[in-house]
Design a protein around this motif. Structure first.
Motif, mmCIF file in Angstrom:
data_model
loop_
_atom_site.group_PDB
_atom_site.id
_atom_site.type_symbol
_atom_site.label_atom_id
_atom_site.label_comp_id
_atom_site.label_asym_id
_atom_site.label_seq_id
_atom_site.Cartn_x
_atom_site.Cartn_y
_atom_site.Cartn_z
ATOM 1 N N UNK A 1 0.816 -1.219 0.000
ATOM 2 C CA UNK A 1 0.000 0.000 0.000
ATOM 3 C C UNK A 1 0.846 1.265 0.000
ATOM 4 N N UNK A 2 2.094 1.153 0.410
ATOM 5 C CA UNK A 2 3.009 2.289 0.376
ATOM 6 C C UNK A 2 3.698 2.462 -0.961
ATOM 7 N N UNK A 3 3.430 1.548 -1.898
ATOM 8 C CA UNK A 3 4.006 1.653 -3.241
ATOM 9 C C UNK A 3 5.323 0.938 -3.428
#
Length: 112
Positions: free
Chosen positions: A89-91
């Motif tokens: 989700x943080x990439x």
């Protein structure tokens, strides 16, 4: 280990290296998001920021000082951004701690 960045460090996978020493490896991103986009990675394999501990504090400090030096070398005197993406989700797309150094354009906020 089947880590993309570990293979880049070892030379198994080619990269456009801009800096290397006994602790870190830095190279140009293959999909740059700014005119200057450099990835700085520790040679020690650490999956993500969530995996660091007190024993890594000297290495992390060292990396930040080298990022400052790289920013100066690449003439980012008008400013730059350092990004650490952590987990899905943080990439984070490669499970090896890495720092993005971005510059040579106005970087907007929020980043996306």
């Amino acid at each position: 280990m089947d880590c993309l960045f570990c293979k880049i460090i070892s030379g198994e996978i080619p990269s456009n290296k801009v800096y290397e020493d006994e602790k870190i490896y830095a190279f140009k991103d293959i999909d740059p998001q700014a005119p200057v986009h450099i990835l700085i990675i520790p040679k020690k394999h650490i999956d993500s920021l969530d995996e660091i501990d007190e024993s890594d504090s000297e290495l992390l400090s060292y990396i930040l000082l080298k990022i400052k030096d790289l920013a100066k070398e690449f003439e980012l005197d008008k400013g730059y951004r350092v990004v650490i993406n952590t987990k899905e989700d943080g990439g984070q797309s490669v499970n090896h701690l890495h720092f993005h150094l971005l510059g040579k354009r106005s970087l907007q906020w929020p980043p996306g």
